[in-house]
Write a protein that holds these residues in place. Structure first.
Motif, PDB file in Angstrom:
ATOM      1  N   LEU A  85       0.816  -1.209   0.000  1.00 55.10           N
ATOM      2  CA  LEU A  85       0.000   0.000   0.000  1.00 55.10           C
ATOM      3  C   LEU A  85       0.838   1.242   0.000  1.00 55.10           C
ATOM      4  O   LEU A  85       0.456   2.270  -0.530  1.00 55.10           O
ATOM      5  CB  LEU A  85      -0.889   0.016   1.247  1.00 55.10           C
ATOM      6  CG  LEU A  85      -1.909  -1.107   1.275  1.00 55.10           C
ATOM      7  CD1 LEU A  85      -2.520  -1.239   2.645  1.00 55.10           C
ATOM      8  CD2 LEU A  85      -2.976  -0.820   0.229  1.00 55.10           C
ATOM      9  N   TYR A 127      -3.052  12.959   2.315  1.00 57.11           N
ATOM     10  CA  TYR A 127      -4.362  12.781   1.687  1.00 57.11           C
ATOM     11  C   TYR A 127      -4.325  13.217   0.227  1.00 57.11           C
ATOM     12  O   TYR A 127      -4.801  12.510  -0.662  1.00 57.11           O
ATOM     13  CB  TYR A 127      -5.405  13.584   2.472  1.00 57.11           C
ATOM     14  CG  TYR A 127      -6.781  13.605   1.858  1.00 57.11           C
ATOM     15  CD1 TYR A 127      -7.580  12.471   1.864  1.00 57.11           C
ATOM     16  CD2 TYR A 127      -7.283  14.760   1.259  1.00 57.11           C
ATOM     17  CE1 TYR A 127      -8.853  12.484   1.304  1.00 57.11           C
ATOM     18  CE2 TYR A 127      -8.551  14.784   0.698  1.00 57.11           C
ATOM     19  CZ  TYR A 127      -9.327  13.645   0.721  1.00 57.11           C
ATOM     20  OH  TYR A 127     -10.572  13.662   0.160  1.00 57.11           O
ATOM     21  N   ILE A 128      -3.729  14.363  -0.027  1.00 55.86           N
ATOM     22  CA  ILE A 128      -3.624  14.863  -1.400  1.00 55.86           C
ATOM     23  C   ILE A 128      -2.809  13.901  -2.261  1.00 55.86           C
ATOM     24  O   ILE A 128      -3.179  13.588  -3.391  1.00 55.86           O
ATOM     25  CB  ILE A 128      -2.997  16.277  -1.410  1.00 55.86           C
ATOM     26  CG1 ILE A 128      -3.990  17.289  -0.829  1.00 55.86           C
ATOM     27  CG2 ILE A 128      -2.586  16.685  -2.819  1.00 55.86           C
ATOM     28  CD1 ILE A 128      -3.399  18.659  -0.566  1.00 55.86           C
ATOM     29  N   LEU A 147      -2.445  10.757  -1.864  1.00 58.54           N
ATOM     30  CA  LEU A 147      -3.214   9.535  -2.084  1.00 58.54           C
ATOM     31  C   LEU A 147      -4.285   9.756  -3.147  1.00 58.54           C
ATOM     32  O   LEU A 147      -4.526   8.884  -3.993  1.00 58.54           O
ATOM     33  CB  LEU A 147      -3.855   9.101  -0.763  1.00 58.54           C
ATOM     34  CG  LEU A 147      -4.116   7.619  -0.554  1.00 58.54           C
ATOM     35  CD1 LEU A 147      -2.887   6.793  -0.816  1.00 58.54           C
ATOM     36  CD2 LEU A 147      -4.624   7.383   0.865  1.00 58.54           C
ATOM     37  N   GLN A 148      -4.898  10.926  -3.138  1.00 60.65           N
ATOM     38  CA  GLN A 148      -5.880  11.252  -4.178  1.00 60.65           C
ATOM     39  C   GLN A 148      -5.249  11.260  -5.555  1.00 60.65           C
ATOM     40  O   GLN A 148      -5.820  10.749  -6.508  1.00 60.65           O
ATOM     41  CB  GLN A 148      -6.468  12.644  -3.916  1.00 60.65           C
ATOM     42  CG  GLN A 148      -7.514  12.684  -2.876  1.00 60.65           C
ATOM     43  CD  GLN A 148      -8.650  13.643  -3.292  1.00 60.65           C
ATOM     44  OE1 GLN A 148      -9.807  13.384  -3.037  1.00 60.65           O
ATOM     45  NE2 GLN A 148      -8.304  14.743  -3.935  1.00 60.65           N
ATOM     46  N   LYS A 149      -4.075  11.843  -5.621  1.00 57.61           N
ATOM     47  CA  LYS A 149      -3.370  11.876  -6.903  1.00 57.61           C
ATOM     48  C   LYS A 149      -3.070  10.469  -7.392  1.00 57.61           C
ATOM     49  O   LYS A 149      -3.206  10.150  -8.571  1.00 57.61           O
ATOM     50  CB  LYS A 149      -2.042  12.637  -6.764  1.00 57.61           C
ATOM     51  CG  LYS A 149      -2.217  14.121  -6.840  1.00 57.61           C
ATOM     52  CD  LYS A 149      -0.887  14.819  -7.120  1.00 57.61           C
ATOM     53  CE  LYS A 149      -1.103  16.324  -7.127  1.00 57.61           C
ATOM     54  NZ  LYS A 149       0.055  17.082  -6.672  1.00 57.61           N
ATOM     55  N   ARG A 150      -2.658   9.640  -6.461  1.00 61.30           N
ATOM     56  CA  ARG A 150      -2.318   8.272  -6.819  1.00 61.30           C
ATOM     57  C   ARG A 150      -3.545   7.528  -7.316  1.00 61.30           C
ATOM     58  O   ARG A 150      -3.501   6.834  -8.332  1.00 61.30           O
ATOM     59  CB  ARG A 150      -1.735   7.569  -5.594  1.00 61.30           C
ATOM     60  CG  ARG A 150      -1.217   6.193  -5.886  1.00 61.30           C
ATOM     61  CD  ARG A 150      -0.481   5.660  -4.682  1.00 61.30           C
ATOM     62  NE  ARG A 150      -0.490   4.215  -4.657  1.00 61.30           N
ATOM     63  CZ  ARG A 150      -0.371   3.491  -3.551  1.00 61.30           C
ATOM     64  NH1 ARG A 150      -0.233   4.093  -2.389  1.00 61.30           N
ATOM     65  NH2 ARG A 150      -0.384   2.187  -3.611  1.00 61.30           N
ATOM     66  N   LEU A 151      -4.652   7.712  -6.612  1.00 59.06           N
ATOM     67  CA  LEU A 151      -5.897   7.077  -7.020  1.00 59.06           C
ATOM     68  C   LEU A 151      -6.308   7.551  -8.410  1.00 59.06           C
ATOM     69  O   LEU A 151      -6.694   6.771  -9.274  1.00 59.06           O
ATOM     70  CB  LEU A 151      -6.986   7.415  -6.011  1.00 59.06           C
ATOM     71  CG  LEU A 151      -8.304   6.668  -6.179  1.00 59.06           C
ATOM     72  CD1 LEU A 151      -8.129   5.206  -5.861  1.00 59.06           C
ATOM     73  CD2 LEU A 151      -9.376   7.280  -5.284  1.00 59.06           C
ATOM     74  N   ASN A 152      -6.189   8.828  -8.626  1.00 63.42           N
ATOM     75  CA  ASN A 152      -6.538   9.396  -9.918  1.00 63.42           C
ATOM     76  C   ASN A 152      -5.653   8.825 -11.019  1.00 63.42           C
ATOM     77  O   ASN A 152      -6.135   8.437 -12.086  1.00 63.42           O
ATOM     78  CB  ASN A 152      -6.408  10.921  -9.865  1.00 63.42           C
ATOM     79  CG  ASN A 152      -6.837  11.577 -11.155  1.00 63.42           C
ATOM     80  OD1 ASN A 152      -7.671  11.048 -11.883  1.00 63.42           O
ATOM     81  ND2 ASN A 152      -6.259  12.728 -11.454  1.00 63.42           N
ATOM     82  N   VAL A 190      -6.652   5.262 -12.104  1.00 65.63           N
ATOM     83  CA  VAL A 190      -7.789   5.064 -12.999  1.00 65.63           C
ATOM     84  C   VAL A 190      -7.632   5.743 -14.346  1.00 65.63           C
ATOM     85  O   VAL A 190      -8.235   5.320 -15.324  1.00 65.63           O
ATOM     86  CB  VAL A 190      -9.121   5.511 -12.351  1.00 65.63           C
ATOM     87  CG1 VAL A 190      -9.462   4.624 -11.168  1.00 65.63           C
ATOM     88  CG2 VAL A 190      -9.103   6.966 -11.944  1.00 65.63           C
ATOM     89  N   SER A 191      -6.807   6.794 -14.420  1.00 67.79           N
ATOM     90  CA  SER A 191      -6.812   7.513 -15.695  1.00 67.79           C
ATOM     91  C   SER A 191      -5.543   7.355 -16.525  1.00 67.79           C
ATOM     92  O   SER A 191      -5.521   7.790 -17.674  1.00 67.79           O
ATOM     93  CB  SER A 191      -7.150   8.995 -15.498  1.00 67.79           C
ATOM     94  OG  SER A 191      -6.596   9.520 -14.330  1.00 67.79           O
TER      95      SER A 191
END
Lengths: 192, 192
Positions: free
Chosen positions: B70, B133-134, B136-141, B144-145
């Motif tokens: 993770l 948090y930011i 992790l959001q970037k990583r998630l984005n 998927v994209s």
DNA sequence: AAAGACCATTGATTCAGATCAATGGTCTTT
DNA sequence: AAAGACCATTGATCTGAATCAATGGTCTTT
């Protein structure tokens, strides 16, 4: 106008009337209609929005013009592009109302000042963002270690209202699947 | 022992000697050897660890016994299962040293008390977790994209030291790929 | 120094989910 | 009420990554 917001805040910590009055002076309220944007790609994210009522989503558009939903926000949740909000850089996200919604907003300068002035608010934000971070970690973990079936079942269990209120193709996008695949998953689940 | 830690902290905000002295009383230091665990699945996460030196990873083990990484934490990063740390529930993560490492630790009670006592520390934590948090959001984005190729290139660009210091199969796991697939991706990149 | 464990690479095959395509249903708009 | 847009579902096909398998290389351990 601020009922849900302060109920949410008070649930996390003791909140005096003074605290509340101070905080409220830094906030504002906004109504937004279905399909309207709170933030568009290329703009700077001016506010953190807390959802009093309604539903919003954030998404990006990739090179092929396809949308990828990153987040839903229903009543009691917050939504923003925190990176853009904090740095002032242009956002690459879009934030759009899924339904007519009521928001409690705080802008950049108010946020910074309120953090200075209200220890209570600072504690709240630390709590809020820590919770969001933990939720995101769980989601990431689920993405890599569970099958789409399992993830959908978890979603239903954890956020039944999302599944009720958000169109299916958006849930598919949120899960990183095509609408066709999610439809088939639902059928497989229903068959068993 | 605390050089990296306080340098990191001071970078985010002004830090008086008093602040530093206060904070330091709540911290402790630990050395951990390669392949040793800081946290094992089923235990409660007792500490937040800041990495002074070395490298750690957190991972879960899924139903089929497969590991999913993770997070990596190198010098200047922190690592913990915050959910377990804050709630006292059993963790489902493992945290393990990739190399011999030096850590700065804070335990649960110290964390809570220090947040009360030091506004400076609270500001630091808000900053730290918001940043996490930011990221992790970037990583998630990105997950998927972007294509795996693009994501690997981004990883090299953003964290060259990770790619240098962490074995390839761990990077594959972190990216949600098999080692074979990552190997082929690297070949494709090298060929062009 | 030899043995064993672990790792990166490459090839062959399989499989889950994407894509392409068509249909009926529902919601919107006029 | 009719027309158009949007959506969920289903079927057929394609594709990218996983899986299975084998090899040579490197790092550990004794």
């Amino acid at each position: 106008m601020y009922e849900v917001y302060f109920r949410h805040l008070a649930k996390k910590m003791p909140l005096t009337a003074d605290d509340q009055a101070l905080i409220q002076r830094f906030l504002s309220v906004k109504k937004i209609r279905k399909k309207q944007y709170l933030l568009q790609e290329g703009d700077v994210c001016k506010v953190i929005a807390f959802v009093e009522k309604g539903a919003l989503r954030s998404y990006t558009v990739d090179g092929e013009g396809k949308e990828h939903i990153l987040q839903f926000a229903l009543e009691g949740w917050f939504i923003a592009d925190l990176y853009s909000f904090l740095t002032g850089e242009e956002s690459s996200y879009n934030i759009e109302a899924i339904d007519d919604s009521e928001l409690v907003l705080i802008n950049q300068s108010a946020y910074k000042e309120l953090l200075q002035r209200s220890p209570c608010y600072q504690t709240y934000m630390l709590d809020l963002i820590t919770g969001a971070y933990i939720a995101l970690q769980k989601r990431l973990n689920a993405t890599v270690s569970l099958s789409p079936e399992e993830r959908y079942q978890d979603l239903i269990a954890l956020y039944p209202d999302i599944v009720q209120r958000v169109p299916q193709h958006m849930i598919a996008s949120y899960m990183g699947l095509t609408p066709e695949t999610l439809s088939r998953i639902r059928r497989r689940i229903a068959e068993n």
